[in-house]
Design a protein around this motif. Sequence first.
Motif, mmCIF file in Angstrom:
data_model
loop_
_atom_site.group_PDB
_atom_site.id
_atom_site.type_symbol
_atom_site.label_atom_id
_atom_site.label_comp_id
_atom_site.label_asym_id
_atom_site.label_seq_id
_atom_site.Cartn_x
_atom_site.Cartn_y
_atom_site.Cartn_z
ATOM 1 N N VAL A 27 0.838 -1.202 0.000
ATOM 2 C CA VAL A 27 0.000 0.000 0.000
ATOM 3 C C VAL A 27 0.870 1.249 0.000
ATOM 4 N N LEU A 28 1.912 1.266 0.828
ATOM 5 C CA LEU A 28 2.791 2.437 0.914
ATOM 6 C C LEU A 28 3.521 2.682 -0.403
ATOM 7 N N VAL A 29 4.041 1.644 -1.018
ATOM 8 C CA VAL A 29 4.737 1.808 -2.301
ATOM 9 C C VAL A 29 3.767 2.372 -3.345
ATOM 10 N N ALA A 30 2.550 1.855 -3.372
ATOM 11 C CA ALA A 30 1.547 2.367 -4.313
ATOM 12 C C ALA A 30 1.191 3.815 -3.998
ATOM 13 N N ASN A 56 9.163 25.070 -1.610
ATOM 14 C CA ASN A 56 9.313 23.811 -0.882
ATOM 15 C C ASN A 56 8.027 22.997 -0.938
ATOM 16 N N VAL A 57 8.171 21.732 -0.646
ATOM 17 C CA VAL A 57 7.026 20.831 -0.535
ATOM 18 C C VAL A 57 7.097 20.179 0.840
ATOM 19 N N LEU A 58 6.005 20.272 1.583
ATOM 20 C CA LEU A 58 5.882 19.590 2.862
ATOM 21 C C LEU A 58 5.076 18.325 2.606
ATOM 22 N N PHE A 59 5.493 17.184 3.182
ATOM 23 C CA PHE A 59 4.796 15.943 2.878
ATOM 24 C C PHE A 59 4.890 14.941 4.012
ATOM 25 N N THR A 60 3.964 13.994 3.978
ATOM 26 C CA THR A 60 3.973 12.839 4.857
ATOM 27 C C THR A 60 3.819 11.599 3.985
ATOM 28 N N LEU A 61 4.184 10.459 4.523
ATOM 29 C CA LEU A 61 3.893 9.176 3.895
ATOM 30 C C LEU A 61 2.862 8.505 4.792
ATOM 31 N N ARG A 62 1.737 8.121 4.188
ATOM 32 C CA ARG A 62 0.629 7.603 4.972
ATOM 33 C C ARG A 62 0.198 6.217 4.506
ATOM 34 N N VAL A 63 -0.219 5.423 5.489
ATOM 35 C CA VAL A 63 -0.836 4.126 5.245
ATOM 36 C C VAL A 63 -2.025 4.051 6.197
ATOM 37 N N SER A 64 -3.195 3.778 5.644
ATOM 38 C CA SER A 64 -4.411 3.668 6.459
ATOM 39 C C SER A 64 -4.593 4.881 7.367
ATOM 40 N N ASN A 65 -4.389 6.037 6.803
ATOM 41 C CA ASN A 65 -4.558 7.314 7.498
ATOM 42 C C ASN A 65 -3.594 7.497 8.673
ATOM 43 N N THR A 66 -2.491 6.786 8.657
ATOM 44 C CA THR A 66 -1.467 6.924 9.684
ATOM 45 C C THR A 66 -0.191 7.428 9.029
ATOM 46 N N ALA A 67 0.314 8.553 9.529
ATOM 47 C CA ALA A 67 1.570 9.099 9.010
ATOM 48 C C ALA A 67 2.738 8.315 9.615
ATOM 49 N N LEU A 68 3.639 7.880 8.757
ATOM 50 C CA LEU A 68 4.799 7.127 9.218
ATOM 51 C C LEU A 68 5.886 8.055 9.740
ATOM 52 N N GLU A 94 12.419 13.107 -6.496
ATOM 53 C CA GLU A 94 13.635 12.380 -6.121
ATOM 54 C C GLU A 94 13.588 11.954 -4.654
ATOM 55 N N ALA A 95 13.053 12.825 -3.805
ATOM 56 C CA ALA A 95 12.932 12.500 -2.378
ATOM 57 C C ALA A 95 11.980 11.320 -2.192
ATOM 58 N N LEU A 96 10.863 11.321 -2.935
ATOM 59 C CA LEU A 96 9.928 10.204 -2.838
ATOM 60 C C LEU A 96 10.567 8.909 -3.335
ATOM 61 N N ASP A 97 11.346 8.998 -4.410
ATOM 62 C CA ASP A 97 12.050 7.812 -4.913
ATOM 63 C C ASP A 97 13.036 7.285 -3.868
ATOM 64 N N PHE A 98 13.750 8.192 -3.203
ATOM 65 C CA PHE A 98 14.698 7.814 -2.151
ATOM 66 C C PHE A 98 13.975 7.077 -1.026
ATOM 67 N N LEU A 99 12.830 7.631 -0.583
ATOM 68 C CA LEU A 99 12.072 7.008 0.497
ATOM 69 C C LEU A 99 11.449 5.684 0.052
ATOM 70 N N LYS A 100 11.016 5.622 -1.190
ATOM 71 C CA LYS A 100 10.463 4.371 -1.724
ATOM 72 C C LYS A 100 11.538 3.278 -1.700
ATOM 73 N N ASP A 101 12.766 3.619 -2.078
ATOM 74 C CA ASP A 101 13.873 2.663 -2.036
ATOM 75 C C ASP A 101 14.107 2.158 -0.608
ATOM 76 N N LYS A 102 13.979 3.063 0.380
ATOM 77 C CA LYS A 102 14.133 2.674 1.781
ATOM 78 C C LYS A 102 13.027 1.706 2.199
#
Length: 139
Positions: A27-30, A56-68, A94-102
């Motif tokens: 889900v997170l990768v998608a 700038n861009v402010l962002f979170t990565l979320r799964v099921s409405n929970t920010a990681l 690029e930042a999202l790609d970096f985090l996706k790789d992690k």
Amino acid sequence: MAKFNPNMLVPAEKQGNTSNARSAKEVLVANIDKQKHLFNNPEDDGKPTFKVDGDNVLFTLRVSNTALVLGQYEQDGVKADVREMQVPKAHFVEALDFLKDKVVAGEMDSQLAALDEKKQARVAKLRATRAAGKDKAKA
């Protein structure tokens, strides 16, 4: 195309256990891919988990409405989890790609496992509630 005939209506096959079809990691990768798409195509439908703030861009990565938790910082001897990050707009994808790789490498597996357990508990509770309702209706 042939004219509609009521005999064409047939029961759909049961698809199995779809509530557990994807793991939190999948889900997170998608979701990361979806955020990249929404950033590059803002007119498309979808819920962004980022906000453009000037350059700038402010962002979170979320799964099921929970920010990681994306990192930690320490100030005056106190450690705090960071759930929202900021990056220059030109480097957001690029930042999202970096985090996706992690994520793919397993560096967020402990957080994702906790979310999977939470989901499994919720699914089990819903199933039990539904089963109890069916049993009560039969009685």
